[in-house]
Scaffold this motif. Structure first.
Motif, mmCIF file in Angstrom:
data_model
loop_
_atom_site.group_PDB
_atom_site.id
_atom_site.type_symbol
_atom_site.label_atom_id
_atom_site.label_comp_id
_atom_site.label_asym_id
_atom_site.label_seq_id
_atom_site.Cartn_x
_atom_site.Cartn_y
_atom_site.Cartn_z
ATOM 1 N N UNK B 48 0.836 -1.209 0.000
ATOM 2 C CA UNK B 48 0.000 0.000 0.000
ATOM 3 C C UNK B 48 0.866 1.252 0.000
ATOM 4 N N UNK B 49 0.617 2.123 -0.955
ATOM 5 C CA UNK B 49 1.316 3.406 -0.987
ATOM 6 C C UNK B 49 0.286 4.509 -0.817
ATOM 7 N N UNK B 50 0.696 5.576 -0.177
ATOM 8 C CA UNK B 50 -0.182 6.747 -0.088
ATOM 9 C C UNK B 50 0.483 7.896 -0.822
ATOM 10 N N UNK B 51 -0.338 8.671 -1.511
ATOM 11 C CA UNK B 51 0.181 9.802 -2.264
ATOM 12 C C UNK B 51 -0.726 10.992 -2.021
ATOM 13 N N UNK B 52 -0.142 12.171 -1.915
ATOM 14 C CA UNK B 52 -0.994 13.345 -1.691
ATOM 15 C C UNK B 52 -0.581 14.479 -2.612
ATOM 16 N N UNK B 53 -1.586 15.246 -3.053
ATOM 17 C CA UNK B 53 -1.306 16.424 -3.864
ATOM 18 C C UNK B 53 -2.392 17.458 -3.638
ATOM 19 N N UNK B 54 -2.108 18.688 -4.066
ATOM 20 C CA UNK B 54 -3.139 19.720 -4.072
ATOM 21 C C UNK B 54 -3.438 20.048 -5.521
ATOM 22 N N UNK B 55 -4.574 20.646 -5.778
ATOM 23 C CA UNK B 55 -4.829 21.078 -7.150
ATOM 24 C C UNK B 55 -6.298 21.154 -7.490
ATOM 25 N N UNK B 56 -6.539 21.444 -8.753
ATOM 26 C CA UNK B 56 -7.896 21.624 -9.250
ATOM 27 C C UNK B 56 -8.543 20.275 -9.527
ATOM 28 N N UNK B 57 -9.835 20.299 -9.839
ATOM 29 C CA UNK B 57 -10.548 19.077 -10.183
ATOM 30 C C UNK B 57 -9.917 18.413 -11.403
ATOM 31 N N UNK B 81 -4.958 7.683 -2.809
ATOM 32 C CA UNK B 81 -4.729 9.104 -3.047
ATOM 33 C C UNK B 81 -5.345 9.980 -1.961
ATOM 34 N N UNK B 82 -4.699 11.096 -1.685
ATOM 35 C CA UNK B 82 -5.268 12.119 -0.798
ATOM 36 C C UNK B 82 -5.088 13.443 -1.521
ATOM 37 N N UNK B 83 -6.194 14.083 -1.895
ATOM 38 C CA UNK B 83 -6.016 15.363 -2.584
ATOM 39 C C UNK B 83 -6.890 16.447 -1.992
ATOM 40 N N UNK B 84 -6.328 17.638 -1.931
ATOM 41 C CA UNK B 84 -6.995 18.781 -1.310
ATOM 42 C C UNK B 84 -6.724 20.023 -2.148
ATOM 43 N N UNK B 85 -7.324 21.125 -1.705
ATOM 44 C CA UNK B 85 -6.971 22.406 -2.311
ATOM 45 C C UNK B 85 -5.687 22.901 -1.638
ATOM 46 N N UNK B 86 -5.070 23.898 -2.235
ATOM 47 C CA UNK B 86 -3.808 24.425 -1.706
ATOM 48 C C UNK B 86 -3.953 24.857 -0.248
ATOM 49 N N UNK B 87 -5.071 25.503 0.084
ATOM 50 C CA UNK B 87 -5.246 26.065 1.426
ATOM 51 C C UNK B 87 -5.207 24.997 2.514
ATOM 52 N N UNK B 88 -5.919 23.912 2.287
ATOM 53 C CA UNK B 88 -5.985 22.903 3.331
ATOM 54 C C UNK B 88 -4.797 21.953 3.322
ATOM 55 N N UNK B 89 -4.079 21.939 2.211
ATOM 56 C CA UNK B 89 -3.052 20.927 1.997
ATOM 57 C C UNK B 89 -1.952 20.963 3.047
ATOM 58 N N UNK B 90 -1.411 22.161 3.282
ATOM 59 C CA UNK B 90 -0.233 22.247 4.162
ATOM 60 C C UNK B 90 -0.612 22.025 5.610
ATOM 61 N N UNK B 91 -1.860 22.342 5.946
ATOM 62 C CA UNK B 91 -2.313 22.069 7.307
ATOM 63 C C UNK B 91 -2.428 20.576 7.531
ATOM 64 N N UNK B 92 -2.965 19.880 6.537
ATOM 65 C CA UNK B 92 -3.114 18.441 6.679
ATOM 66 C C UNK B 92 -1.730 17.795 6.738
ATOM 67 N N UNK B 93 -0.826 18.280 5.891
ATOM 68 C CA UNK B 93 0.512 17.704 5.842
ATOM 69 C C UNK B 93 1.242 17.915 7.173
ATOM 70 N N UNK B 94 1.122 19.103 7.737
ATOM 71 C CA UNK B 94 1.787 19.381 9.016
ATOM 72 C C UNK B 94 1.216 18.492 10.102
ATOM 73 N N UNK B 95 -0.101 18.292 10.077
ATOM 74 C CA UNK B 95 -0.721 17.425 11.075
ATOM 75 C C UNK B 95 -0.210 16.000 10.925
#
Lengths: 318, 443
Positions: B48-57, B81-95
């Protein structure tokens, strides 16, 4: 447990032993109670008390989430009160917001509740319709809609134009931004309205009948009977709404993002920016504790003042 | 006795309740542990691999499709996959970083890569290049070096980018103003052209958005041979307030002449798709070059690109910016597999056909050449633009220091104060220096 042998010999119960025994029994029965609420209790300890202790500790550190917290003593608090201009800006904005929005919202809720207290056709529908903003008001969609309504080419300016008035972008104009948000909050008057309505329903009809016999007019009935008997409900609504106002976040965060020129920088928004924008978790925790003390102090003030104006019928009119 | 019995019964019931609750937690952690040890096993087992990114639909759809393609080629690998918008991305990553639970593959930005590398949350990729898991032979050093910190590669550039100005050739024709040269013009000529545009366009139309943001200021500083931050990242890199004063003053004059909109209008814009140029209320718009496809499709008409204004006798202001990286979590249990996916994402032609340069111009030469003939006009414009910028660009500055987000916020606040006329350019420049120097010193 008390010693059975001792109680058998000494008929006169030893006060100390009985007290201890009573304490034991009550502890036991309490324990059962605690066991029954344990699912909630565990949740409370893990999700509320635990994080509170953690945040109290973090408020004394520098913590960026990526590396371990570094001890800072009261450095965060000193910086907050000593150097941070935006902290004072945020406090000022939040106080202005609370002091203006809460009384207006309550007054509005009370007026509407009074109107809906009678028996009219379709009153249920009206009550529901007026409650809806309270349910949807905190949502993202409403915030976005608000931005649109009060924007450069929004509906508000469209209406103003009919009267020949050239509007501004109400949300991004520093002089009107906060008022726009206050309006949004007042619009969500549904839940205090419902509580007022319940309070109005509880006022016994006999009192009004007696007043009519004495020749009181409508205004007198409202001012001398309705309002005094409603004071406990008003007090409740006031305290709850005040606490809500101090913690207000969504409106500013979504509609104005604290701007323009920090004119709508609510305390909670600044706290959020510090924590999740700048990743200064320790500093943000200190801010959270300061907010807790401010809310507690304001609430205490309200409770102190209550004895002078809140009328509790059940306690001999205290 | 009866009372006692019922008491014991209720206590027992409570204990059972409590027990099942704890068991619930327990089994949860058990299954997790099993999963961990299971996937840590030998080849052929499910990984199992997890990958995360931010971006548009659009980006989400394309990336998900590539993940599916990779999974069908590697049946033993499952990618979450875990994908978010730019705003929420860095908060989730820091957490996730605080919980030591970062995804194996992390989409990383140039503004954060230094921070994550210096805290050893992301791992250097060099061992995987030596082990031939990751192929960088086709990638120009220009594109690769921006992912290097202290000589080690911490991120693979997913697309090249640069700041740009989009313009509507039709509106230029309408105004009778000749189109600007693609390689930019001096600040003075630029201002003169904007004024001419404004004068000849219909009333209520602006020449360009108010582009006095921090990326423009960074560009101007580079042209003056200096930079916002010093090398240590604990203070400002420039010593004279004349740069920021000049910069704000330049745009003040344009705003007063109605060439750029006032701040109320500027702040009223809700995202790129709502830009003034989209509504034909401005002829030009500043942004990042990889956003052209989105901007042109929102506008529904062809747009062209020009470079930022130049300083005669100055240094090059443009640089090729990595739009984003893929980085490897240092705590990943399957580093080799994770890097293999990064390699596929970077070098596989079929994957890049699906991705369609949405993250910026792909960095491997072969991919770029293979994609070019089938590009849409807007995509072609972007490719050409990045290539021509690459010819005049200077080297990229070191990644922004850790405390830069706060400085960025500060710049925005001060910029707003200037644009609302609450402060003068001179005062603003000084205020920025005082506050930023203090913020950068840290706690």
């Amino acid at each position: 447990m008390s010693n059975p042998a001792k109680t058998a010999v000494v008929r006169q119960p030893d006060p100390a032993v009985t007290a201890a025994g009573k304490r034991m029994t009550s502890l036991k029965s309490n324990l059962i109670g605690y066991a029954f609420i344990s699912p909630w209790l565990i949740g409370f300890l893990v999700f509320i008390i635990g994080p509170m202790i953690a945040s109290a500790y973090l408020s004394l550190t520098h913590y960026d989430m990526l590396t371990a917290a570094k001890w800072a003593g009261f450095g965060n608090y000193a910086k907050l009160f000593g150097e941070d201009d935006r902290f004072y800006t945020a406090l000022k904005v939040t106080f202005i917001f609370a002091v203006i929005s809460v009384p207006l919202k309550l007054a509005f809720a009370l007026i509407i509740a009074t109107m809906f207290n009678g028996k009219h056709r379709g009153i249920g529908i009206y009550r529901t319709v007026y409650y809806i903003p309270s349910i949807v008001g905190g949502s993202v969609a409403i915030a976005v809609m608000w931005k649109q309504l009060f924007g450069d080419e929004g509906a508000v300016n469209g209406i103003l134009q009919l009267f020949g008035v050239q509007g501004t972008n109400w949300v991004t104009n520093p002089d009107t931004a906060l008022s726009t948000l206050i309006l949004l909050v007042i619009w969500q008057f549904g839940s205090p309205m419902l509580i007022f309505l319940a309070g109005l329903k509880q006022i016994p009809g006999e009192i009004y009948e007696a007043a009519i016999v004495d020749g009181a007019n409508r205004f007198q009935k409202y001012a001398r009977i309705t309002l005094p008997l409603l004071t406990p409900v008003i007090f409740f609504n006031l305290v709850m709404q005040m606490i809500d106002a101090f913690m207000a976040f969504t409106q500013s965060f979504l509609v104005t993002a604290g701007g323009p020129l920090d004119r709508t920088l609510f305390y909670a928004v600044y706290l959020y920016q510090t924590a999740f924008g700048h990743f200064e978790m320790g500093y943000a925790s200190a801010m959270a504790w300061v907010l807790l003390f401010i809310v507690a102090a304001v609430t205490l003030l309200f409770f102190r003042s209550a004895s002078t104006w809140v009328h509790y019928e059940s306690e001999g009119g205290r | 006795m009866r009372f006692g019995q019922s008491k014991w019964f209720s206590l027992g019931a409570a204990v059972v309740l409590l027990g099942s609750l704890l068991a619930g937690c327990g089994s949860g952690s058990d299954s997790k542990a099993n999963e961990g040890s299971g996937s840590g096993g030998s080849d052929g087992q499910q990984i199992n691999l997890r990958i995360s990114w931010w971006g548009s639909q659009d980006r989400n759809d394309r990336t998900l499709k590539v993940i599916k393609m990779y999974e069908s080629q590697h049946p033993n690998i499952k990618i979450t996959p875990e994908f978010l918008s730019w705003d929420g991305y860095w908060q989730k990553l820091a957490t996730e970083a605080a919980g030591k639970n970062l995804p194996d593959i992390i989409q990383m930005d140039y503004a954060y890569i230094d921070q994550y590398a210096s805290k050893q949350l992301i791992a250097p990729l060099d061992p995987f290049i030596e082990a031939k898991v990751l192929d960088v032979s086709d990638i120009d050093a220009n594109y690769l070096d921006s992912g290097k910190i202290d000589g080690k590669l911490y991120g693979i550039n997913l697309g090249a980018n640069s700041i740009a100005i989009a313009y509507d050739p039709e509106m230029f024709k309408e105004a009778g103003v000749p189109e600007p040269p693609a390689d930019g013009m001096s600040w003075d000529d630029f201002a003169a052209m904007l004024k001419k545009l404004k004068d000849n366009l219909p009333k209520g139309t602006y020449a360009i958005n108010n582009m006095d943001d921090m990326s423009g200021f960074k560009h101007y500083l580079r042209e003056n041979g200096t930079w916002v931050y010093n090398d240590a990242g604990d203070g400002l890199g420039y010593t004279d307030d004349k740069y920021l004063t000049w910069y704000f003053d330049y745009f003040n004059k344009l705003r007063e002449a109605g060439v750029v909109p006032n701040e109320e209008t500027e702040l009223g814009v809700k995202g790129l798709e709502d830009s003034l140029i989209v509504h034909k209320k401005a002829a030009m718009q500043s942004f990042n070059s990889n956003q052209l496809v989105a901007l042109a499709s929102a506008a529904g008409r062809p747009l062209k690109l020009m470079m930022y204004p130049t300083l005669p006798g100055g240094k090059p202001g443009h640089f090729i910016k990595p739009s984003q990286f893929f980085s490897l979590y240092s705590g990943s249990k399957h580093q080799k597999e994770a890097v293999d996916f990064i390699n596929y994402f970077t070098n596989d032609l079929e994957a890049n056909k699906v991705l369609a340069a949405e993250r910026g111009v792909p960095v491997p030469t072969k991919i770029r050449e293979a994609l070019y003939p089938n590009l849409s006009p807007a995509e072609k414009t972007t490719f050409d633009y990045v290539e021509s910028v690459g010819k005049v660009a200077g080297p990229i500055n070191p990644p922004d220091p850790e405390l830069s987000p706060k400085v960025g916020d500060l710049f925005t606040q001060i910029q707003q104060a200037v644009n609302y006329g609450k402060t003068t350019p001179e005062q603003a420049a000084k205020q920025f220096r005082d506050q930023a120097s203090q913020d950068l010193k840290g706690q």
